[in-house]
Design an enzyme around this catalytic site. Structure first.
Site, PDB file in Angstrom:
ATOM      1  N   ARG A 137       0.902  -1.160   0.000  1.00 52.04           N
ATOM      2  CA  ARG A 137       0.000   0.000   0.000  1.00 52.04           C
ATOM      3  C   ARG A 137       0.932   1.198   0.000  1.00 52.04           C
ATOM      4  O   ARG A 137       1.546   1.517   0.999  1.00 52.04           O
ATOM      5  CB  ARG A 137      -0.898  -0.004   1.233  1.00 52.04           C
ATOM      6  CG  ARG A 137      -1.794   1.206   1.284  1.00 52.04           C
ATOM      7  CD  ARG A 137      -2.928   1.068   2.271  1.00 52.04           C
ATOM      8  NE  ARG A 137      -3.970   0.225   1.698  1.00 52.04           N
ATOM      9  CZ  ARG A 137      -4.656  -0.690   2.389  1.00 52.04           C
ATOM     10  NH1 ARG A 137      -4.417  -0.879   3.667  1.00 52.04           N
ATOM     11  NH2 ARG A 137      -5.592  -1.390   1.804  1.00 52.04           N
ATOM     12  N   ALA A 138       1.049   1.830  -1.153  1.00 54.03           N
ATOM     13  CA  ALA A 138       2.159   2.728  -1.482  1.00 54.03           C
ATOM     14  C   ALA A 138       2.101   4.111  -0.843  1.00 54.03           C
ATOM     15  O   ALA A 138       1.968   5.123  -1.525  1.00 54.03           O
ATOM     16  CB  ALA A 138       2.268   2.840  -2.992  1.00 54.03           C
ATOM     17  N   CYS A 139       2.271   4.182   0.466  1.00 52.18           N
ATOM     18  CA  CYS A 139       2.289   5.480   1.129  1.00 52.18           C
ATOM     19  C   CYS A 139       3.533   6.282   0.748  1.00 52.18           C
ATOM     20  O   CYS A 139       3.578   7.493   0.965  1.00 52.18           O
ATOM     21  CB  CYS A 139       2.154   5.336   2.643  1.00 52.18           C
ATOM     22  SG  CYS A 139       3.241   4.152   3.390  1.00 52.18           S
ATOM     23  N   HIS A 140       4.513   5.625   0.118  1.00 48.87           N
ATOM     24  CA  HIS A 140       5.688   6.363  -0.353  1.00 48.87           C
ATOM     25  C   HIS A 140       5.324   7.331  -1.481  1.00 48.87           C
ATOM     26  O   HIS A 140       6.088   8.233  -1.789  1.00 48.87           O
ATOM     27  CB  HIS A 140       6.793   5.400  -0.810  1.00 48.87           C
ATOM     28  CG  HIS A 140       6.410   4.483  -1.915  1.00 48.87           C
ATOM     29  ND1 HIS A 140       5.794   3.258  -1.680  1.00 48.87           N
ATOM     30  CD2 HIS A 140       6.519   4.586  -3.257  1.00 48.87           C
ATOM     31  CE1 HIS A 140       5.566   2.665  -2.838  1.00 48.87           C
ATOM     32  NE2 HIS A 140       6.001   3.459  -3.821  1.00 48.87           N
ATOM     33  N   ARG A 141       4.148   7.193  -2.071  1.00 50.44           N
ATOM     34  CA  ARG A 141       3.721   8.065  -3.166  1.00 50.44           C
ATOM     35  C   ARG A 141       3.112   9.386  -2.682  1.00 50.44           C
ATOM     36  O   ARG A 141       2.710  10.207  -3.491  1.00 50.44           O
ATOM     37  CB  ARG A 141       2.716   7.329  -4.056  1.00 50.44           C
ATOM     38  CG  ARG A 141       3.324   6.132  -4.747  1.00 50.44           C
ATOM     39  CD  ARG A 141       2.328   5.388  -5.615  1.00 50.44           C
ATOM     40  NE  ARG A 141       2.936   4.164  -6.124  1.00 50.44           N
ATOM     41  CZ  ARG A 141       2.265   3.050  -6.379  1.00 50.44           C
ATOM     42  NH1 ARG A 141       0.948   3.012  -6.215  1.00 50.44           N
ATOM     43  NH2 ARG A 141       2.900   1.978  -6.818  1.00 50.44           N
TER      44      ARG A 141
END
Length: 164
Positions: free
Chosen positions: A129-133
């Site tokens: 779940r790409a919270c780095h985005r």
């Protein structure tokens, strides 16, 4: 969660600790030293079997061959956190968004940006779940439970930042 399964996966951003429930649904992906990350507890069952698909997909992602994860996951959070995570799931590979945009998407006031940051920081599925985005409104690399170096590495992998 009672006695989850767990395994570790070597990755370019360091070892990943994966946990799953008895049905094999992924419940967390974390890195050592992650704020709010998991650590193996007594009674957990070490077994790579439930993680075959997750391992294949994570390996393909890190090789640049996978743009979207399709894994059974089971995570629970407050209603607000789940709305934020749902908005996060809509941010495609190679794109970024801001905390303010996520707040607007979930119908929260601009003043809720800190709450959005807290929900992202509580994301139990690092990388998947790409919270780095999610970046600052001015384009700065702010907040990432796995550390800013990992965030920047993941964004370079996805072509958002220059360099390799």
């Amino acid at each position: 969660m009672d006695n989850p399964y767990w395994t570790e996966l070597a990755s370019p951003v360091g070892p990943l600790l994966l946990t799953a429930d008895a049905d094999g649904a992924l419940t967390s992906v974390s890195v050592p030293g992650q704020k709010g990350g998991r650590t193996v507890q007594e009674g957990w069952r070490h077994d790579a079997g439930p993680f075959r698909e997750a391992t294949e997909q994570l390996t393909a992602y890190f090789a640049g061959d996978l743009k979207e994860f399709d894994l059974p996951v089971r995570v629970r959070g407050t209603e607000f956190r789940e709305r934020v995570w749902g908005a996060l799931d809509a941010v495609p590979y190679g794109a970024t968004t801001t905390y303010g945009a996520i707040a607007a998407q979930v119908g929260a006031p601009r003043a809720a940006i800190r709450a959005v940051g807290g929900a992202l920081g509580a994301n139990p599925l690092l990388v998947v779940r790409a919270c780095h985005r999610v970046i600052g409104a001015d384009g700065t690399m702010t907040g990432y439970a796995g550390g800013l170096e990992r965030k920047m590495w993941l964004l370079r992998l996805e072509g958002v930042l220059g360099g390799a």
